[in-house]
Design a protein around this motif. Structure first.
Motif, PDB file in Angstrom:
ATOM      1  N   LEU A 282       0.825  -1.214   0.000  1.00 48.74           N
ATOM      2  CA  LEU A 282       0.000   0.000   0.000  1.00 48.74           C
ATOM      3  C   LEU A 282       0.859   1.264   0.000  1.00 48.74           C
ATOM      4  CD1 LEU A 282      -2.948  -0.857   2.421  1.00 48.74           C
ATOM      5  CD2 LEU A 282      -2.935  -0.866  -0.076  1.00 48.74           C
ATOM      6  N   VAL A 283       1.933   1.264   0.788  1.00 45.69           N
ATOM      7  CA  VAL A 283       2.810   2.442   0.832  1.00 45.69           C
ATOM      8  C   VAL A 283       3.482   2.658  -0.523  1.00 45.69           C
ATOM      9  CG1 VAL A 283       4.885   3.453   1.869  1.00 45.69           C
ATOM     10  CG2 VAL A 283       3.197   2.296   3.319  1.00 45.69           C
ATOM     11  N   GLU A 284       3.960   1.603  -1.139  1.00 45.53           N
ATOM     12  CA  GLU A 284       4.605   1.740  -2.450  1.00 45.53           C
ATOM     13  C   GLU A 284       3.636   2.305  -3.477  1.00 45.53           C
ATOM     14  OE1 GLU A 284       7.905  -1.868  -2.187  1.00 45.53           O
ATOM     15  OE2 GLU A 284       5.932  -2.287  -3.056  1.00 45.53           O
ATOM     16  N   ARG A 285       2.406   1.848  -3.455  1.00 43.67           N
ATOM     17  CA  ARG A 285       1.418   2.352  -4.415  1.00 43.67           C
ATOM     18  C   ARG A 285       1.031   3.791  -4.104  1.00 43.67           C
ATOM     19  NH1 ARG A 285      -2.393  -2.334  -3.619  1.00 43.67           N
ATOM     20  NH2 ARG A 285      -3.922  -0.938  -4.523  1.00 43.67           N
ATOM     21  N   ALA A 286       0.892   4.113  -2.819  1.00 40.26           N
ATOM     22  CA  ALA A 286       0.569   5.487  -2.425  1.00 40.26           C
ATOM     23  C   ALA A 286       1.702   6.438  -2.787  1.00 40.26           C
ATOM     24  CB  ALA A 286       0.279   5.556  -0.930  1.00 40.26           C
ATOM     25  N   ALA A 287       2.942   5.958  -2.701  1.00 44.03           N
ATOM     26  CA  ALA A 287       4.105   6.802  -3.022  1.00 44.03           C
ATOM     27  C   ALA A 287       4.118   7.205  -4.491  1.00 44.03           C
ATOM     28  CB  ALA A 287       5.399   6.070  -2.656  1.00 44.03           C
ATOM     29  N   LYS A 288       3.420   6.464  -5.322  1.00 43.47           N
ATOM     30  CA  LYS A 288       3.299   6.830  -6.736  1.00 43.47           C
ATOM     31  C   LYS A 288       2.173   7.843  -6.964  1.00 43.47           C
ATOM     32  CE  LYS A 288       4.894   2.313  -8.287  1.00 43.47           C
ATOM     33  NZ  LYS A 288       4.480   1.032  -8.873  1.00 43.47           N
ATOM     34  N   LEU A 289       1.232   7.892  -6.038  1.00 45.78           N
ATOM     35  CA  LEU A 289       0.056   8.760  -6.180  1.00 45.78           C
ATOM     36  C   LEU A 289       0.222  10.121  -5.492  1.00 45.78           C
ATOM     37  CD1 LEU A 289      -2.708   6.082  -5.427  1.00 45.78           C
ATOM     38  CD2 LEU A 289      -2.049   6.981  -7.676  1.00 45.78           C
ATOM     39  N   PHE A 290       1.058  10.157  -4.443  1.00 53.73           N
ATOM     40  CA  PHE A 290       1.222  11.366  -3.643  1.00 53.73           C
ATOM     41  C   PHE A 290       2.675  11.798  -3.641  1.00 53.73           C
ATOM     42  CE2 PHE A 290      -2.745   9.652  -2.145  1.00 53.73           C
ATOM     43  CZ  PHE A 290      -3.515  10.776  -1.895  1.00 53.73           C
ATOM     44  N   ASP A 291       2.881  13.090  -3.414  1.00 49.29           N
ATOM     45  CA  ASP A 291       4.235  13.618  -3.307  1.00 49.29           C
ATOM     46  C   ASP A 291       4.954  13.069  -2.084  1.00 49.29           C
ATOM     47  OD1 ASP A 291       3.913  15.351  -5.563  1.00 49.29           O
ATOM     48  OD2 ASP A 291       2.755  16.695  -4.280  1.00 49.29           O
ATOM     49  N   LYS A 292       4.194  12.862  -0.995  1.00 50.52           N
ATOM     50  CA  LYS A 292       4.772  12.383   0.255  1.00 50.52           C
ATOM     51  C   LYS A 292       3.777  11.470   0.959  1.00 50.52           C
ATOM     52  CE  LYS A 292       6.979  14.085   4.462  1.00 50.52           C
ATOM     53  NZ  LYS A 292       7.346  15.302   5.211  1.00 50.52           N
ATOM     54  N   VAL A 293       4.299  10.401   1.555  1.00 55.89           N
ATOM     55  CA  VAL A 293       3.488   9.486   2.358  1.00 55.89           C
ATOM     56  C   VAL A 293       4.065   9.501   3.766  1.00 55.89           C
ATOM     57  CG1 VAL A 293       2.659   7.122   2.670  1.00 55.89           C
ATOM     58  CG2 VAL A 293       3.056   8.001   0.353  1.00 55.89           C
ATOM     59  N   VAL A 294       3.231   9.829   4.740  1.00 52.73           N
ATOM     60  CA  VAL A 294       3.637   9.806   6.140  1.00 52.73           C
ATOM     61  C   VAL A 294       3.038   8.559   6.772  1.00 52.73           C
ATOM     62  CG1 VAL A 294       3.528  10.970   8.382  1.00 52.73           C
ATOM     63  CG2 VAL A 294       3.760  12.321   6.275  1.00 52.73           C
ATOM     64  N   ILE A 295       3.908   7.639   7.175  1.00 50.78           N
ATOM     65  CA  ILE A 295       3.461   6.441   7.877  1.00 50.78           C
ATOM     66  C   ILE A 295       3.373   6.838   9.335  1.00 50.78           C
ATOM     67  CG2 ILE A 295       4.004   4.065   8.513  1.00 50.78           C
ATOM     68  CD1 ILE A 295       5.386   5.587   5.341  1.00 50.78           C
TER      69      ILE A 295
ATOM     70  N   LEU B 267      11.026   0.341   4.401  1.00 52.91           N
ATOM     71  CA  LEU B 267      10.615   1.280   3.356  1.00 52.91           C
ATOM     72  C   LEU B 267      11.761   2.177   2.892  1.00 52.91           C
ATOM     73  CD1 LEU B 267       7.218   2.148   5.021  1.00 52.91           C
ATOM     74  CD2 LEU B 267       7.527   0.818   2.919  1.00 52.91           C
ATOM     75  N   ALA B 268      12.985   1.822   3.235  1.00 51.72           N
ATOM     76  CA  ALA B 268      14.154   2.652   2.903  1.00 51.72           C
ATOM     77  C   ALA B 268      14.338   2.833   1.404  1.00 51.72           C
ATOM     78  CB  ALA B 268      15.413   2.046   3.521  1.00 51.72           C
ATOM     79  N   HIS B 269      13.739   1.973   0.605  1.00 53.59           N
ATOM     80  CA  HIS B 269      13.884   2.082  -0.859  1.00 53.59           C
ATOM     81  C   HIS B 269      13.020   3.190  -1.450  1.00 53.59           C
ATOM     82  CE1 HIS B 269      10.437  -0.564  -0.168  1.00 53.59           C
ATOM     83  NE2 HIS B 269      10.022  -0.269  -1.388  1.00 53.59           N
ATOM     84  N   LEU B 270      12.167   3.793  -0.643  1.00 50.76           N
ATOM     85  CA  LEU B 270      11.302   4.887  -1.105  1.00 50.76           C
ATOM     86  C   LEU B 270      11.847   6.212  -0.595  1.00 50.76           C
ATOM     87  CD1 LEU B 270       7.853   3.219  -0.378  1.00 50.76           C
ATOM     88  CD2 LEU B 270       8.980   3.439  -2.596  1.00 50.76           C
TER      89      LEU B 270
END
Length: 159
Positions: free
Chosen positions: A20-33, A58-61
């Motif tokens: 979900l985080v990887e997909r959200a990272a493509k949709l948004f400028d920033k993802v805050v977990i 998640l270090a790869h993002l």
């Protein structure tokens, strides 16, 4: 800049969360977990450990931030200049609960929007609770969590 908040206990973070985080990272400028401080859920890992495990997994993002929180989600989102929250929905039961939360958040903060994503194929059955239960009974959870979490689970269970 569009920032989305992805809240949860992440106890531990699973491959479903990472998807979900990887997909959200493509949709948004920033993802805050946003990792919730939640003693009522009797976390296996401390808040600090959960933050570290998420950061490592998640270090790869490059457009994510991992942090803890203990206030109302709408207040936390406001502090991060966001009006969006991401929620994963695995089942109709999840959706019924999440739609109620979305409505409540919007009532407290007009304009606050909830974005729902479903898991990728083959990930809908994974939950942190099941991972902890299987690992606690000596089962193999290596297909459900990243390697760093697997190591942390094994270390925690060996204590």
């Amino acid at each position: 800049m569009k920032t989305v908040i992805y809240p949860g206990t992440f106890n531990p973070i699973t491959n479903g969360h990472i998807d979900l985080v990887e997909r959200a990272a493509k949709l948004f400028d920033k993802v805050v977990i946003a990792i919730a401080y939640s003693e009522k859920k009797q976390p296996m890992f401390s808040l600090e450990q959960r933050i570290t495990l998420c950061e490592q997994a998640l270090a790869h993002l490059d457009n994510i931030e991992v942090c803890g929180f203990s206030e109302l989600l709408v207040d936390f989102a406001r502090s991060k200049n966001s009006q969006f929250v991401l929620r994963g929905v695995r089942s109709m039961k999840d959706f019924e609960y999440e739609i109620q939360m979305a409505d409540m958040n919007r009532a407290m903060s007009p304009g606050f929007e909830t974005i729902f994503l479903t898991p990728a194929d083959g990930l809908s059955y994974i939950s942190s609770t099941l991972v902890r239960e299987i690992a606690g009974m000596g089962g193999d959870v290596s297909n459900f969590v990243p390697a760093n979490v697997l190591g942390a689970l094994q270390q925690q269970l060996d204590q």
